[in-house]
Design a protein around this motif. Structure first.
Motif: not given
Length: 102
Positions: A13, A28, A33
């Motif tokens: 991520v 995100p 995330k």
């Protein structure tokens, strides 16, 4: 201690959302995330230190121009407390846990 699977997820991520300079490409939209990224950012702040709003804004601007959204996300997700215009990093036990999300 974080499992290898969680550590790998966290790394992937961060690699996807941070550029080589460590700046955030975008915030995100997926909650899990987003929490990985927010946790990474808040870890750069000092424990127990009180930040004024302008100081916190400048810190966030090192990573992304939308400091208002990120500052609000820090509060909403339990990473920081806001009181009388000052911000303090909360103990890690009180943070939202991305590790617990599906």
């Amino acid at each position: 201690m974080m499992s290898t699977e969680l550590k790998n997820y966290q790394t992937s991520v961060l690699n996807a959302f941070l550029n080589k300079e460590g700046k955030l490409k975008n915030i995100p939209s997926q909650k899990k995330k987003k929490l990985v990224v927010l946790e990474h950012l808040v870890r750069q702040l000092e424990d127990g230190k009180t930040y004024s709003e302008p100081h916190l804004n400048e810190f966030i601007k090192n990573y992304h121009e939308d400091f208002c959204t990120i500052r609000r996300e820090f509060i909403v997700n339990g990473y920081m407390d806001r009181e009388s215009g000052t911000y303090t990093k909360r103990p890690e036990a009180l943070w939202s846990k991305w590790q617990e999300l599906k």
